[in-house]
Design a protein around this motif. Structure first.
Motif, short mmCIF file in Angstrom:
data_model
loop_
_atom_site.label_atom_id
_atom_site.label_comp_id
_atom_site.label_asym_id
_atom_site.label_seq_id
_atom_site.Cartn_x
_atom_site.Cartn_y
_atom_site.Cartn_z
N GLY A 67 -24.22 30.05 79.78
CA GLY A 67 -24.87 28.74 79.94
C GLY A 67 -24.63 27.85 78.73
O GLY A 67 -24.50 26.63 78.87
N LYS A 68 -24.56 28.45 77.54
CA LYS A 68 -24.29 27.67 76.33
C LYS A 68 -22.91 27.04 76.38
O LYS A 68 -22.70 25.91 75.93
CB LYS A 68 -24.42 28.57 75.10
CG LYS A 68 -24.28 27.82 73.78
CD LYS A 68 -24.49 28.73 72.58
CE LYS A 68 -24.38 27.94 71.28
NZ LYS A 68 -24.60 28.80 70.10
N TYR A 70 -23.14 24.09 78.43
CA TYR A 70 -23.85 23.06 77.67
C TYR A 70 -22.92 22.34 76.70
O TYR A 70 -22.93 21.10 76.59
CB TYR A 70 -25.01 23.70 76.91
CG TYR A 70 -25.70 22.78 75.93
CD1 TYR A 70 -26.57 21.79 76.38
CD2 TYR A 70 -25.48 22.91 74.56
CE1 TYR A 70 -27.21 20.94 75.47
CE2 TYR A 70 -26.11 22.07 73.65
CZ TYR A 70 -26.96 21.08 74.11
OH TYR A 70 -27.58 20.25 73.22
N GLN A 107 -24.64 20.94 81.28
CA GLN A 107 -25.97 21.55 81.38
C GLN A 107 -26.77 21.03 82.57
O GLN A 107 -27.34 21.81 83.33
CB GLN A 107 -26.76 21.30 80.09
CG GLN A 107 -28.14 21.96 80.10
CD GLN A 107 -28.98 21.57 78.90
OE1 GLN A 107 -28.70 20.55 78.27
NE2 GLN A 107 -29.99 22.34 78.59
N SER A 131 -27.83 23.15 86.04
CA SER A 131 -29.23 23.30 86.45
C SER A 131 -29.40 22.92 87.92
O SER A 131 -30.10 23.61 88.68
CB SER A 131 -30.12 22.42 85.57
OG SER A 131 -31.48 22.64 85.86
N THR A 165 -29.43 28.57 82.85
CA THR A 165 -29.88 27.20 82.60
C THR A 165 -30.53 27.03 81.23
O THR A 165 -30.77 25.90 80.80
CB THR A 165 -30.88 26.75 83.68
OG1 THR A 165 -32.07 27.54 83.62
CG2 THR A 165 -30.27 26.86 85.06
N THR A 166 -30.84 28.13 80.53
CA THR A 166 -31.44 28.02 79.19
C THR A 166 -30.42 27.50 78.18
O THR A 166 -30.80 26.98 77.14
CB THR A 166 -31.98 29.37 78.69
OG1 THR A 166 -30.90 30.31 78.57
CG2 THR A 166 -33.03 29.91 79.64
N SER A 167 -29.12 27.68 78.50
CA SER A 167 -28.04 27.18 77.63
C SER A 167 -28.10 27.76 76.22
O SER A 167 -27.72 27.11 75.25
CB SER A 167 -28.05 25.65 77.57
OG SER A 167 -27.96 25.08 78.85
N SER A 168 -28.61 28.97 76.10
CA SER A 168 -28.73 29.62 74.80
C SER A 168 -28.75 31.13 74.99
O SER A 168 -29.45 31.62 75.89
CB SER A 168 -30.00 29.16 74.09
OG SER A 168 -30.35 30.03 73.04
#
Length: 233
Positions: A63-64, A67, A72, A76, A149-152
């Protein structure tokens, strides 16, 4: 959005009982010693959560990547739509191709689980939980969508840990008492799960739209940056 992971786990644990319940009930727990049994079950849960955290870290890292490339918001929305579509058309999940390599890995995991269930070592319960975390589960897949979706990588890992923590209460009671829920009650909960997934899917879509709603649908980072730059002139 981290709260959605805990909700997934809490409500989804009724689904887990049906899928992973037989494994949990077969755990070689020392029922003659309650304290020892408690820590054995706790070790099993830690094993599951450790696996979820590792997988969540990988999907959060994925996800990152989205992003960093500015996708991002789109991801989502795609994740939200995908979750809703799979709930409305469940037969589509059966048509998703699984490579022979993944099928071979799943068979190996099941084989290792069978061997570990016959053991009673100190590390047996953690290993059983760790292996159980790799078994195919539709609800885990849904949670992994959320991790993306947390992108981390960190928050992806935390997301999956919260999902695992949500499944602990009911799964623990099941290990102690067995199938304690009435069929009627379980069916009602099973009906709630799809509604909950659709609701969270809608939240992901709203979040991706960047409507400027704090915490729910924040504006895209790029848009915020452009607004800040414009305000400097």
């Amino acid at each position: 959005m981290l709260l959605s992971a805990l909700i997934f786990g809490l409500l989804g644990s009724f689904h887990c009982i049906g899928m992973c319940g037989p494994i949990a009930f077969m755990l070689p727990v020392d029922r003659s010693n309650r304290t020892k049994a408690f820590f054995q079950i706790l070790s099993y849960h830690f094993g599951r959560i450790f696996t979820y955290a590792l997988i969540g870290l990988l999907f959060g890292l994925l996800g990152k990547g989205f992003y960093l490339f500015g996708f991002q918001q789109q991801i989502s929305i795609i994740v939200g739509v995908f979750m809703i579509v799979l709930i409305l058309f469940p037969k589509l999940s059966n048509k998703i191709p699984i490579s022979k390599k993944i099928s071979h890995i799943i068979l190996k995991v099941k084989s290792s689980l069978g061997k570990e269930l016959k053991k009673k070592g100190n590390d047996t319960f953690f290993t059983l939980g760790f292996l159980n975390g790799f078994l195919p589960c539709g609800l885990v897949y849904m949670a992994l969508f959320g991790a993306i979706t947390t992108s981390s990588s960190l928050y992806g890992s935390i997301y999956m840990m919260l999902f695992g923590l949500g499944t602990i209460p009911l799964m623990t009671i099941f290990v102690y008492l067995g199938n304690f829920t009435k069929n009627g009650f379980r069916k009602k909960i099973q009906k709630v799960i799809p509604i909950m997934v659709v609701f969270i899917g809608v939240l992901f879509i709203v979040r991706g739209l960047g409507l400027g709603i704090p915490y729910i649908s924040p504006e895209p980072v790029l848009q915020n940056a452009l607004t800040t730059v414009s305000g400097c002139h």
